[in-house]
Design a protein around this motif. Sequence first.
Motif, short mmCIF file in Angstrom:
data_model
loop_
_atom_site.label_atom_id
_atom_site.label_comp_id
_atom_site.label_asym_id
_atom_site.label_seq_id
_atom_site.Cartn_x
_atom_site.Cartn_y
_atom_site.Cartn_z
N TYR A 80 4.27 0.19 3.40
CA TYR A 80 3.73 -1.04 3.98
C TYR A 80 4.10 -2.21 3.07
N THR A 81 4.65 -3.27 3.65
CA THR A 81 4.97 -4.49 2.90
C THR A 81 4.21 -5.65 3.55
N LEU A 82 3.31 -6.27 2.79
CA LEU A 82 2.45 -7.31 3.32
C LEU A 82 2.66 -8.62 2.55
N LYS A 83 2.96 -9.70 3.28
CA LYS A 83 3.05 -11.05 2.70
C LYS A 83 1.68 -11.71 2.83
N LEU A 84 1.00 -11.92 1.71
CA LEU A 84 -0.33 -12.52 1.73
C LEU A 84 -0.19 -14.03 1.59
N ARG A 95 2.47 -1.93 -5.49
CA ARG A 95 3.28 -2.89 -6.25
C ARG A 95 2.94 -4.32 -5.82
N ILE A 96 3.00 -5.23 -6.78
CA ILE A 96 2.94 -6.67 -6.52
C ILE A 96 4.21 -7.26 -7.11
N LEU A 97 5.13 -7.65 -6.23
CA LEU A 97 6.48 -8.00 -6.67
C LEU A 97 6.50 -9.21 -7.60
N GLU A 98 5.73 -10.25 -7.27
CA GLU A 98 5.78 -11.49 -8.04
C GLU A 98 5.30 -11.31 -9.48
N LEU A 99 4.44 -10.33 -9.74
CA LEU A 99 3.96 -10.07 -11.10
C LEU A 99 4.69 -8.92 -11.76
N ASP A 100 5.62 -8.31 -11.03
CA ASP A 100 6.30 -7.11 -11.54
C ASP A 100 5.26 -6.07 -11.98
N PHE A 101 4.23 -5.90 -11.14
CA PHE A 101 3.09 -5.04 -11.45
C PHE A 101 3.12 -3.81 -10.56
N ARG A 108 -3.86 -13.84 -14.43
CA ARG A 108 -2.91 -14.03 -13.33
C ARG A 108 -3.26 -13.15 -12.15
N LEU A 109 -3.70 -11.93 -12.45
CA LEU A 109 -4.08 -10.99 -11.39
C LEU A 109 -5.33 -11.47 -10.66
N LYS A 110 -6.29 -12.03 -11.38
CA LYS A 110 -7.50 -12.55 -10.75
C LYS A 110 -7.20 -13.76 -9.87
N LYS A 111 -6.25 -14.59 -10.29
CA LYS A 111 -5.92 -15.78 -9.51
C LYS A 111 -5.29 -15.44 -8.16
N GLU A 164 -3.41 -18.95 -3.96
CA GLU A 164 -2.87 -20.31 -4.09
C GLU A 164 -1.37 -20.32 -3.81
N GLU A 165 -0.73 -19.19 -4.09
CA GLU A 165 0.69 -19.02 -3.77
C GLU A 165 0.88 -17.70 -3.04
N GLU A 166 1.87 -17.68 -2.17
CA GLU A 166 2.17 -16.46 -1.41
C GLU A 166 2.66 -15.36 -2.35
N PHE A 167 2.19 -14.13 -2.12
CA PHE A 167 2.69 -13.00 -2.90
C PHE A 167 2.83 -11.78 -2.00
N THR A 168 3.55 -10.78 -2.49
CA THR A 168 3.91 -9.61 -1.70
C THR A 168 3.26 -8.35 -2.26
N LEU A 169 2.57 -7.61 -1.39
CA LEU A 169 1.94 -6.35 -1.76
C LEU A 169 2.64 -5.21 -1.04
N ILE A 170 3.01 -4.18 -1.78
CA ILE A 170 3.69 -3.01 -1.21
C ILE A 170 2.87 -1.77 -1.53
N ILE A 171 2.58 -0.98 -0.50
CA ILE A 171 1.94 0.33 -0.68
C ILE A 171 2.89 1.38 -0.13
N ASP A 172 3.39 2.22 -1.02
CA ASP A 172 4.37 3.25 -0.66
C ASP A 172 3.73 4.62 -0.86
N ASP A 173 3.58 5.37 0.23
CA ASP A 173 2.88 6.65 0.18
C ASP A 173 3.76 7.75 0.76
N PRO A 174 4.30 8.65 -0.08
CA PRO A 174 5.13 9.74 0.44
C PRO A 174 4.38 10.68 1.38
N SER A 175 3.05 10.79 1.23
CA SER A 175 2.28 11.69 2.11
C SER A 175 2.09 11.11 3.50
#
Length: 449
Positions: A91-95, A114-120, A169-172, A177-188
Amino acid sequence: CKNGGLIGPFYLEHVRGGVFKDINPEDEDAQPTEIESLCMNCYETGKTRLLLTKIPFFREIIISSFTCSQCHWTNTEIQSAGRIQEQGVSYTLKLKSKEDMNREVVKTDSATTRILELDFEIPAFTQKGSLSTIEGLLDRAVAGLEQDQPIRRATDPDVANKLDQFIQRLKKLKDVEEEFTLIIDDPSGNSFIENPFAPQKDQALSVSHYKRTPEQNAALGIQDYEPEQDDKPANDLETMRNEVLVFNTNCPECNSPASTNMKLVQIPHFKEVIIMATNCDSCGHRTNEVKSGGATEELGTRITLHLTDPADMSRDLLKSETCSVLIPELEFELGMAALGGKFTTLEGLLKDIKELIVTKNPFTCGDSATTDTAEKLEVFGKKIDKIIAGQMDVHIILDDPAGNSYLQNIYAPDPDPEMNLEKYTRTFEQNEDLGLNDMKTEGYGKTEN
C-alpha cells in the motif's frame, strides 16, 4: 511471547473447536478468555485477555490484551489467525491533510512500514500486529524510539541528540504541514489501509499485489512445494482437456481440508482457460477461480460495453486476475487482483462487486462504521441493482493489460454494435505490474565471452 507464551498453545487447543465468532455486540458468548500470564516487565503474574473473532471480509484474528496489577505494565496486540494469502500486498498512501491521520490500518507483524521523506523504515517482525490509525502508527513508532533515550543520553549524548531531532520531525508529521508518503509492504497479504471514499477510487492510495520471493517465503515459514513426478507427459494437453484434476487444499473460510477441481475449457471465439472450483464439506463454502491457459498477449485489451437491454446481463464474461472493471457513470473502478479471476455472467460480476463493496465491507459494521460511509455504500448498492434491472444507462469497461479477459459478443461472428474492443500497447508501469520488464525470453542461459 510477551504474554508468557500462552497464546500459541491456547490457539492450537481451541481453534479446532471453532471458537472464532463473528463480530456481534449482541452475542453474549463472544466474551474474552482470561489467562494468568508472566509479566515480562516485573516477572510477576499478570492477566491476558484473549478474544478470537472474525472481521467481515478480512480475516480471523486474535486480539490480546495484557495487564499487570503489580507494575501496571500493559500490552495489546493483534495477530492474524487466518491463512497467508497467495500474493503479497503493498500500500502506498500520499498523506495531504490531517483527516488522513484518521484512516484505519491493519498492520501485521510481517509488514514493513516506510516513510520516504524521512528515509525511515520499521522492518518486518520488529513490532507486533496492530489495528489502529495512521496517527496511532506514528505514535507507536515515536514511543519505540523514545524508549531507551534516557540510557542513550547518559552513554552517548551525540546519538541521543540526533535521535531527539528525528523524533521531533516524526511528531510534526501528524500535523501534515507537508505532504509525505507512507508505504506498508506485507508479504503475507494480510495488511490493510482504509479507503474513506469507497466505493469510489482513492486517488491518494495505490494498492499493488506481487509474487513473493523465496526469501520472503522462508521468512513467513512457507516451505517450497515440489510436485510429484509421474508417468504422464507434462505437456499432454489433450489428456488434460478430457480430465478433471483434483488436488487437496484448505478451505479459505474455515481452514478445513477440502478438494479443488481443475479443468481446461475452450471458450468459443477466444482461448483456453483453466477453471478451478473448491467446495468445502465442513462449512459449505464454495469458490471458483479462472486463470488464462495461454501466455500474456502482446497487446492489452480494453472492452467497452454500452448496456441497453436487461438481456445484456446474461452475457458470458471472463475476468482475469489482471483485469480492472470501470463504470464511468458511477465513478467506480475495481482494480486488478480484486475478486480474482472469474468466469461468470455480467449480472454475476455486478452482484460480486456489490457484495464486495457493500455487504462484506469491514468498515460498515462494528466500531469502524460511520453513518456517512454506510449511506454512500447503500446508495452505491441501489445503483448496482438498477443497472442489473436495466434501469440505468451505463458503460462497463474491462481493461486487461495482459489481454486475457473476454466478454461475449451475442452477434458473433458479426460485430456487436454496443461493444467496442480495443487493443493497445502496454505502458512501462503496466509491464512492471505484470513482471514483464525483467523477463528474459531470448538467449536465456547463454553466457557472454
